[in-house]
Structures are given as C-alpha cells and as structure tokens.
Scaffold this motif. Sequence first.
Motif, PDB file in Angstrom:
ATOM      1  N   LEU A 197      24.938 -44.444  33.730  1.00 42.43           N
ATOM      2  CA  LEU A 197      25.679 -44.640  32.465  1.00 42.43           C
ATOM      3  C   LEU A 197      27.143 -44.974  32.764  1.00 42.43           C
ATOM      4  CD1 LEU A 197      24.425 -41.802  30.087  1.00 42.43           C
ATOM      5  CD2 LEU A 197      24.187 -44.245  29.762  1.00 42.43           C
ATOM      6  N   GLY A 198      27.715 -44.247  33.724  1.00 43.88           N
ATOM      7  CA  GLY A 198      29.120 -44.470  34.102  1.00 43.88           C
ATOM      8  C   GLY A 198      29.341 -45.856  34.652  1.00 43.88           C
ATOM      9  N   LYS A 199      28.357 -46.328  35.413  1.00 42.12           N
ATOM     10  CA  LYS A 199      28.514 -47.653  36.033  1.00 42.12           C
ATOM     11  C   LYS A 199      28.378 -48.772  34.996  1.00 42.12           C
ATOM     12  CE  LYS A 199      28.423 -50.845  39.262  1.00 42.12           C
ATOM     13  NZ  LYS A 199      29.674 -51.539  39.246  1.00 42.12           N
ATOM     14  N   ILE A 220      19.853 -35.714  36.165  1.00 40.98           N
ATOM     15  CA  ILE A 220      21.097 -35.751  35.369  1.00 40.98           C
ATOM     16  C   ILE A 220      22.181 -36.518  36.130  1.00 40.98           C
ATOM     17  CG2 ILE A 220      22.991 -34.309  34.479  1.00 40.98           C
ATOM     18  CD1 ILE A 220      20.837 -32.252  33.686  1.00 40.98           C
ATOM     19  N   PHE A 221      22.302 -36.231  37.432  1.00 36.81           N
ATOM     20  CA  PHE A 221      23.308 -36.920  38.256  1.00 36.81           C
ATOM     21  C   PHE A 221      23.070 -38.438  38.228  1.00 36.81           C
ATOM     22  CE2 PHE A 221      24.936 -33.012  39.732  1.00 36.81           C
ATOM     23  CZ  PHE A 221      26.104 -33.281  40.414  1.00 36.81           C
ATOM     24  N   LEU A 253      30.957 -47.399  25.661  1.00 39.47           N
ATOM     25  CA  LEU A 253      30.962 -46.032  25.120  1.00 39.47           C
ATOM     26  C   LEU A 253      32.391 -45.553  24.872  1.00 39.47           C
ATOM     27  CD1 LEU A 253      28.174 -44.268  27.241  1.00 39.47           C
ATOM     28  CD2 LEU A 253      28.101 -44.822  24.829  1.00 39.47           C
ATOM     29  N   SER A 266      30.139 -47.426  30.631  1.00 39.21           N
ATOM     30  CA  SER A 266      31.388 -46.700  30.441  1.00 39.21           C
ATOM     31  C   SER A 266      32.296 -47.364  29.408  1.00 39.21           C
ATOM     32  CB  SER A 266      32.128 -46.624  31.766  1.00 39.21           C
ATOM     33  OG  SER A 266      32.368 -45.298  32.073  1.00 39.21           O
ATOM     34  N   LEU A 319      30.376 -35.100  35.927  1.00 38.66           N
ATOM     35  CA  LEU A 319      29.622 -34.610  37.081  1.00 38.66           C
ATOM     36  C   LEU A 319      30.372 -33.497  37.819  1.00 38.66           C
ATOM     37  CD1 LEU A 319      28.059 -37.916  38.429  1.00 38.66           C
ATOM     38  CD2 LEU A 319      26.966 -36.123  37.110  1.00 38.66           C
ATOM     39  N   PHE A 349      29.945 -30.383  35.741  1.00 38.06           N
ATOM     40  CA  PHE A 349      28.540 -29.981  35.811  1.00 38.06           C
ATOM     41  C   PHE A 349      28.277 -29.261  37.151  1.00 38.06           C
ATOM     42  CE2 PHE A 349      23.978 -31.039  36.612  1.00 38.06           C
ATOM     43  CZ  PHE A 349      23.450 -30.356  35.531  1.00 38.06           C
ATOM     44  N   VAL A 362      23.804 -39.971  34.698  1.00 37.75           N
ATOM     45  CA  VAL A 362      25.249 -40.055  34.423  1.00 37.75           C
ATOM     46  C   VAL A 362      25.904 -41.137  35.291  1.00 37.75           C
ATOM     47  CG1 VAL A 362      27.436 -38.795  34.451  1.00 37.75           C
ATOM     48  CG2 VAL A 362      25.391 -37.674  33.625  1.00 37.75           C
ATOM     49  N   LEU A 363      25.488 -41.214  36.560  1.00 35.31           N
ATOM     50  CA  LEU A 363      26.058 -42.253  37.441  1.00 35.31           C
ATOM     51  C   LEU A 363      25.746 -43.649  36.898  1.00 35.31           C
ATOM     52  CD1 LEU A 363      25.423 -40.890  41.041  1.00 35.31           C
ATOM     53  CD2 LEU A 363      27.626 -41.536  40.105  1.00 35.31           C
ATOM     54  N   PHE A 413      33.253 -43.929  41.946  1.00 33.14           N
ATOM     55  CA  PHE A 413      33.188 -44.895  40.843  1.00 33.14           C
ATOM     56  C   PHE A 413      34.073 -46.119  41.092  1.00 33.14           C
ATOM     57  CE2 PHE A 413      31.250 -41.473  38.340  1.00 33.14           C
ATOM     58  CZ  PHE A 413      30.236 -42.190  37.733  1.00 33.14           C
ATOM     59  N   LEU A 438      27.235 -25.290  37.916  1.00 36.49           N
ATOM     60  CA  LEU A 438      26.143 -24.858  38.796  1.00 36.49           C
ATOM     61  C   LEU A 438      26.650 -23.855  39.835  1.00 36.49           C
ATOM     62  CD1 LEU A 438      24.352 -28.268  39.456  1.00 36.49           C
ATOM     63  CD2 LEU A 438      23.401 -26.323  38.227  1.00 36.49           C
ATOM     64  N   PHE A 462      36.045 -39.808  28.510  1.00 41.46           N
ATOM     65  CA  PHE A 462      36.272 -40.748  27.404  1.00 41.46           C
ATOM     66  C   PHE A 462      37.751 -40.758  27.004  1.00 41.46           C
ATOM     67  CE2 PHE A 462      31.645 -40.258  26.018  1.00 41.46           C
ATOM     68  CZ  PHE A 462      31.291 -41.466  26.582  1.00 41.46           C
ATOM     69  N   LEU A 486      38.533 -42.863  31.858  1.00 39.50           N
ATOM     70  CA  LEU A 486      37.956 -42.971  33.203  1.00 39.50           C
ATOM     71  C   LEU A 486      36.478 -43.347  33.089  1.00 39.50           C
ATOM     72  CD1 LEU A 486      39.487 -39.735  34.704  1.00 39.50           C
ATOM     73  CD2 LEU A 486      39.995 -42.028  35.487  1.00 39.50           C
ATOM     74  N   HIS A 487      35.868 -43.661  34.235  1.00 36.07           N
ATOM     75  CA  HIS A 487      34.434 -43.925  34.226  1.00 36.07           C
ATOM     76  C   HIS A 487      33.708 -42.680  33.761  1.00 36.07           C
ATOM     77  CE1 HIS A 487      33.703 -47.836  35.942  1.00 36.07           C
ATOM     78  NE2 HIS A 487      34.761 -47.660  36.708  1.00 36.07           N
ATOM     79  N   LEU A 488      32.724 -42.859  32.902  1.00 32.67           N
ATOM     80  CA  LEU A 488      31.929 -41.727  32.467  1.00 32.67           C
ATOM     81  C   LEU A 488      31.249 -41.132  33.704  1.00 32.67           C
ATOM     82  CD1 LEU A 488      30.513 -39.989  30.289  1.00 32.67           C
ATOM     83  CD2 LEU A 488      28.757 -41.717  30.200  1.00 32.67           C
ATOM     84  N   GLY A 489      31.540 -39.899  34.020  1.00 33.24           N
ATOM     85  CA  GLY A 489      30.910 -39.271  35.180  1.00 33.24           C
ATOM     86  C   GLY A 489      31.903 -38.601  36.100  1.00 33.24           C
ATOM     87  N   ILE A 492      31.705 -48.293  43.525  1.00 35.67           N
ATOM     88  CA  ILE A 492      30.377 -48.809  43.125  1.00 35.67           C
ATOM     89  C   ILE A 492      30.501 -49.860  42.016  1.00 35.67           C
ATOM     90  CG2 ILE A 492      29.081 -46.768  43.843  1.00 35.67           C
ATOM     91  CD1 ILE A 492      28.854 -45.981  40.874  1.00 35.67           C
ATOM     92  N   ILE A 513      18.323 -31.553  37.811  1.00 35.42           N
ATOM     93  CA  ILE A 513      19.747 -31.711  38.164  1.00 35.42           C
ATOM     94  C   ILE A 513      19.981 -33.072  38.822  1.00 35.42           C
ATOM     95  CG2 ILE A 513      21.559 -30.856  39.730  1.00 35.42           C
ATOM     96  CD1 ILE A 513      20.399 -28.013  39.171  1.00 35.42           C
TER      97      ILE A 513
END
Lengths: 128, 264
Positions: free
Chosen positions: B21-23, B14-15, B29, B26, A79, A82, B18-19, A125, A86, A68, A72-75, A128, B11
């Motif tokens: 939401l990002g697409k 979640i990926f 938000l 974004s 990700l 995240f 988020v992908l 991103f 892991l 934010f 940038l693109h959220l993610g 896509i 997991i």
Amino acid sequence: MKNDFLKNLVIVIVIFFLAIIGQVFLPSMGIFFLGQWPVFIFIFILNFFKKGNFPLFCALMAGALIDFISGLHLGVFALSLFSIALIAQIAQQRLKSSSLASLAVALIVCALCFFGLTHLFFYVFSII
Amino acid sequence: MPKKRGKILSIILIFCVVLLLGKFLSNPLSSVFHKIFSPAEKYFWDKGQKTGTFFFYLFQAKNIYNENQFLKEQNAILARKNSELFDLSKENETLRQAFNLGEKEKFNLLPSQIISKQATQDVILIDKGAEDGLVEGMPVITSSGILIGNIKKANKSFSEVALITLKDFSFDVEVNISGETTTELMALAKGDGSLDLSFDYAEKLIPIPEKSLVFTTSMGGNFPKGLLVGEIEKAQTNPAGLFQTGKIKPYLKDCLGGNVYIIQ
C-alpha cells in the motif's frame, strides 16, 4: 459489550488527537522535536496494559495517521509502531515483575527500537 | 502451536500489505486524507501558532521591550534612508524610461497555508498542490520575502516543501558585507537538518562579520536573486583551507507560523 465499544472509541479519538497535536499543533508552536513521541508513549502504555489484538490495530492505525499527516510513505510509522506494539506485548508477557523499573527499561528499549525502525523504514521506502 | 504460527503469518501478511500500500497507494490515499482533514489541520496549526505566540510574549517580555526600543531607533534611521531611496527610485524610473529598459521582474505569487511538518526531516506540507499549478522546484517564500525552500513534490491537493535547512539541500548565496563600501561575497549554503544552515566556499581574503545578511543569487537557477535567507551567525577560516565556512541563522525559523507564498 457496549461499554467496551465506547472505551475503544475513546482510545481511537485520543490517538487521533495525539497525532494531530504531535504533527500539527506542536510544530506550529515552534516545538519540532516531539512530533511522534506522544503517540508512541500512548501506544506503548496501551500495549503494555491491554491484551488482545485491539492495541495492535491501534498501533497500525496511529502510525498510518502520522504517515498521512506528515506526508510520508504509508508504512514508515505504521510499521514502526506496529513493531513496537508487538515488542511491548512480548515484553509484558516475559517480564516477571511489573515494577516501575522494569516498565522504564521496557520503555527505553522500545523507544530506541522505534527510533531505529522509523529511520530504517524511511530508508526502505526511499529505495523501493 | 498452530495458533502461534497463524499469528506470525498474519503479522507477516500485515507487513506485506502495508509495504505494498505504501509503495503504490501512498499518494492517492494521502491526497484524500488531506482533502478531508485539512480544515482540522489548518485549525490546529492556527491555534498552535496563537498559543506559541502567547507563551513567547509571556516569557520574553523583557527582551521584547529592549528589542522594541532598538527597533524604534532603527525605524527612525530607516525612515530617513527611505526618503532618500524614494528620490533614487524616482530617478531610476526616469532613467529606465530614458534608456528604454523594461520593468523590473515582478513575482507572480500564490498564497498557501502550512498544514504540518514531517516528523523525520525538514519538510513542511502546504495546502496547495498540482491542481493549483504547482510543480517541483518552485521557490516558496514568506510575505516579507524570506526564503523558506522549494516545492519538493507536488501531490494532487497538497505539496511537500523542502526547507532550505533540509539535510543535503544546497544553493548559491551572496553575503552582503557592509563597511565603507558594501561587498557581496559568494558562498554555498547547505542545509544541516533540524532547522540549521551552514555555508562553505566563501572567499578567504575578506573576513565575514557576524550578522551580515545573506541573500539568494540567480546562480544555479534554483532561486531568483535577492531573496533574504538569514544572517551570518559564525564564520571561521581554517588556516590550511582555501575558503571560509560557518553558520547561517536562517530567518525561516521565526516565519513558519504564517502563510507562505509560492513564486510561479
């Protein structure tokens, strides 16, 4: 219970400040290369030493914050961080000794993965 | 085993979330985030700038003293030139009136403040967006007319500015070579990322001295003519090549602290 909540709240506030410092405060001082690394180190340490799902949630939230703030693109960072959380948790379970050397090796591996993943997600991103 | 499978599934979920939401979400938000947190971002940007300046003065005191001496000498020379130019300007104005020429183009500037810099590339965020009338491609400069870049993407309440040093950013420039007569040499400036700028396609026959000033041209239609870009840091000619190439020291490096202006 209350104590845990307060601890978690402090962690969330620290993450927010680290994100702001890395993305706003340091670039305004002319330091552009540090950016996301303070948050990365904090998330790595948190995931290496704290068990459960909260560190994973922190990683996702910290990444989203960086996304934010830097527009940038959220993610992209959400990700990446995240995934690093892991990896750090798996490393923590698999590493037999908790010496400083093994921690350093895990940190370097995670840093390389983080660098690669950020660029990978940025590319994903952008197409896509 | 089912617990492990459940964890893997969450997991993956979640990926995917988020992908998605990002697409799709974004921009809205991000706009909401910057609307809420832009005061904090501005506050930290301002404080960082002051801290940076403090340390700069602390470590560069000797250089600043020398530079101050040099600038005093330059100031005296420029004051003399300024008085000459004042006469020329008056003469120019009289001639423009005599030949019925219109006034020189003046820019309509919109002030804005930098709120952050993207972590992965040479892009900064400013606190004005589409609702302030910004559109893609508008040039962004400093108060002293130094070119910073152009609007890459105008979101609702904030905009992304592509710095001229952004990788693959290119625009036409002219290099002012001062000698007995001033020569203007056309070239193509190209961003190399990490706040570095280079040039290419400059004519090989005229050698470019270091510290020659680089300005924008109106060729290509990206920027108005005459905006200061920086100075030549290094120029080199490949004996087998047709053109000169080299490095430009962009002045924007020292100007990212203050306010910026968008040419509308």
